[in-house]
Design an enzyme around this catalytic site. Sequence first.
Site, short mmCIF file in Angstrom:
data_model
loop_
_atom_site.label_atom_id
_atom_site.label_comp_id
_atom_site.label_asym_id
_atom_site.label_seq_id
_atom_site.Cartn_x
_atom_site.Cartn_y
_atom_site.Cartn_z
N GLY A 23 0.28 -5.15 0.53
CA GLY A 23 -0.85 -5.14 -0.38
C GLY A 23 -0.51 -5.73 -1.74
O GLY A 23 -1.39 -6.24 -2.44
N ALA A 37 0.86 -1.18 0.00
CA ALA A 37 0.00 0.00 0.00
C ALA A 37 0.90 1.23 0.00
O ALA A 37 2.09 1.13 0.31
CB ALA A 37 -0.87 -0.02 1.25
N GLU A 80 -0.95 -9.31 -1.26
CA GLU A 80 -2.38 -9.57 -1.06
C GLU A 80 -3.12 -9.55 -2.40
O GLU A 80 -4.00 -10.37 -2.65
CB GLU A 80 -2.97 -8.53 -0.10
N1 COA Z 1 4.56 3.49 0.22
C1 COA Z 1 5.04 4.73 -0.05
N2 COA Z 1 6.32 4.97 -0.39
C2 COA Z 1 7.14 3.91 -0.45
C3 COA Z 1 6.71 2.60 -0.18
C4 COA Z 1 5.35 2.41 0.16
N3 COA Z 1 4.86 1.19 0.40
N4 COA Z 1 7.76 1.77 -0.30
C5 COA Z 1 8.82 2.53 -0.66
N5 COA Z 1 8.44 3.81 -0.74
C6 COA Z 1 9.28 4.96 -1.16
C7 COA Z 1 10.39 5.23 -0.15
O1 COA Z 1 9.95 6.12 0.85
C8 COA Z 1 11.46 5.82 -1.02
O2 COA Z 1 11.11 7.17 -1.26
P1 COA Z 1 12.26 8.28 -1.41
O3 COA Z 1 13.12 7.82 -2.55
O4 COA Z 1 11.51 9.54 -1.62
O5 COA Z 1 13.00 8.25 -0.10
C9 COA Z 1 11.29 5.10 -2.35
O6 COA Z 1 9.96 4.57 -2.34
C10 COA Z 1 12.27 3.96 -2.56
O7 COA Z 1 12.23 3.10 -1.42
P2 COA Z 1 13.57 2.51 -0.77
O8 COA Z 1 13.16 1.75 0.43
O9 COA Z 1 14.57 3.58 -0.62
O10 COA Z 1 14.04 1.54 -1.93
P3 COA Z 1 14.71 0.12 -1.85
O11 COA Z 1 14.94 -0.29 -3.24
O12 COA Z 1 15.84 0.13 -0.89
O13 COA Z 1 13.61 -0.85 -1.22
C11 COA Z 1 11.44 -1.84 -0.93
C12 COA Z 1 12.43 -1.15 -1.89
C13 COA Z 1 10.14 -2.00 -1.66
C14 COA Z 1 11.99 -3.21 -0.51
C15 COA Z 1 11.26 -0.96 0.34
O14 COA Z 1 10.95 0.35 -0.07
C16 COA Z 1 10.17 -1.41 1.27
O15 COA Z 1 10.36 -2.32 2.06
N6 COA Z 1 9.01 -0.74 1.20
C17 COA Z 1 7.93 -0.91 2.14
C18 COA Z 1 7.18 -2.15 1.87
C19 COA Z 1 6.06 -2.28 2.85
O16 COA Z 1 6.21 -2.22 4.04
N7 COA Z 1 4.88 -2.51 2.30
C20 COA Z 1 3.74 -2.76 3.09
C21 COA Z 1 2.95 -1.53 3.23
S1 COA Z 1 1.55 -1.93 4.20
#
Ligand code: COA
Length: 690
Positions: A102, A63, A105
Amino acid sequence: MSDTVSTTLEDGIAVILLDNPPVNALGHNLREPLFRALEAAKANDEVKAIVIACAGRTFIAGADISEFGKPPKAPSLPDLIGLLESIDKPTVAAIHGTALGGGLELALGCHYRIAERSAKIGLPEVTLGLIPGAGGTVRLPRLVGPEAALGIIVSGKPIGMDEAFSLGAVDRIAEGDLKSEAISFAREKLAEEAPHHHIRERSDKLQIDDAAFETAIEQVARKARGLTAPVKAAESVRNAVTMEFGAALAREREIFLERVASEESAAQRHLFFATREAAKVRGVGRDIEARPVARIGVIGAGTMGGGIAMAFANGGLPVTLLEMNDEALARGLHQIDRNYAGSVKRGSISEDEKTARLARIQGTTSYDALAGCDLVIEAVFEKMDVKRQVFGALDKVLKPGAILATNTSYLDVNEIAAVTSRPQDVVGLHFFSPAHIMKLLEIVRGDRTAPDVLATALALARRIGKVPVVVGVCNGFVGNRMLAARREQNEALLLEGATPAQVDKVFTQFGWPMGPFQMADLSGLDIAWNNRKSLGQTAPIADALCEAGHFGQKSGRGFYLYEDGARIPIPDPDVQALIERKAAELGVERRSIDAEEIIERTLYPMINEGARILEEGIATRASDIDVVWVNGYGFPLAKGGPMFWAERFGPARIVERLEHWHGRTGNALFEPAPLLRQLALTGGGFASLA
Ligand code: COA
């Protein structure tokens, strides 16, 4: 068609491609057009099967976290998945990168999942203080069994394809081009005579050993460390077993919405973004390239140096570890060996992994052996003279462009840099003990530290799994400077009438892993005593305890009594008598002290110091301070860090209470920082400063 969703029809197979950079988060800008695309594909007779795939670096990573806490906008994620599950044509999720939260999901709403071998899937919601809110806790147990699902959901850790495939979470691994293999897979499924079942129609995996499952659920509660989300997530997985599908789904959504509104989740979401913000550093844009680092040098093989060497070796980097003589080196290497042996015994690494990590650490007693290192970090005695000597020697042997780092926890990095001919290559890398475990790395920027040196330190921190925060030069930087402010009042509270057990209990109830007196006993009172003596400082109670041979747990007595080598702190009547005697000697009037006073007198000065740190630009943003405290000092995750926690009451309240204590004690510690006063007047919060 929309900016984020496009559909192409290839010989009866509709490929719905999502493109919402950077990580395809399921914000409203993606949900709404995806809903329309699915409706269209469902209604279109030419579409025989549907593939959902993503452009860019990853499948949907969850999400959109920034939407939580804002008014919901239809269609919701459950609406979207409900629509998917109403489609009889075979639906296939084509996964690359990470299918998280999500994202997974949504994939569970499809009939089938195909993934690249390097992909990962997971439900990380608990790490944000949430539970999966769109069927994750209800569908995953039906797909992989409740026990496996429980493990994935309460850990929040993504799993790789070997595990996902063997659990049946993914139906096929794509070895070639994902999109074309997903289309072929959909075609194969279309050709099969057998009906396509949605996960909601399956219940065979729900037959389980009830007792073992209940034990697993009880363990979650024991290990939750005061966090509510894992316990609630486990409850929801249990509902998936005991309740009918629709009812379990509805209850999951209720719990999810409660969690979204909780302070715990707001705190963890704040930390998610704070951690990423912290890596953005003034003057270090994307155009600044990190210097290549292939070998690390570490000077000093004591607890800190050894831990730092392990941290780098664990991250796959070869390390040259320097000590003054063979004996000290052998002792250091032996300790590293023992630490790794402990990890093998606990099952956290294999014997082979231990061998590989040890092989990366090479001992030496000669500075010349550091000549090939790209970054050398010293962890020698905390004395300016000693540091200056080491940096003088490093300046002579290191190649041009190598980075010279100090692990000092409070000394002036500019003064250390000044003894070298290359202050632009000098930086502070402040690790926290035990260095191979604690996540925080304070990167101390000197006046002349070059931007690409900072970029290198940031990249290196990520490589070894640390959480970096760039800070400025001052005594104690961010963490230890605020700790000193917190510590100041501990003894005063005892003299005025609190007991060590009472103070510690207030701390643990707040959510700290332990209170300050238990902590002092654990780390050894003699060490702090020696430090005080060398700095000409005193602490009436702790000094008297040391004089009486109370050195903490290791001597069986400290602020508490420890019986028969056990680690359980028992209140000690002798210590109580000593405190009362000292209070009488110093003419301190004793009275009863409540929990609120303990919080205000220990934590408010910390926030006050945090405000000074912001004023002076030692930390760039209030959220950087939160990242430091949560990752380096055990500040409770559920409260989001000291500055975030302070926003709950607001600067005006903090100023008012600081003034109250300033009036009562006359101690400058309580004098409100100008920045706090200013925020109290304008009504702004710390977040408004960024
Ligand atoms: N919602 C909003 N923004 C998100 C996001 C999310 N679910 N996941 C990542 N972002 C944003 C980060 O804030 C970052 O923004 P920025 O560049 O402005 O700082 C950008 O996307 C890149 O994320 P980053 O974590 O730096 O990249 P990465 O390649 O190291 O890792 C992921 C990628 C997807 C593994 C990691 O971002 C992550 O674990 N995201 C969250 C996943 C999560 O918890 N999802 C469940 C939500 S309920």
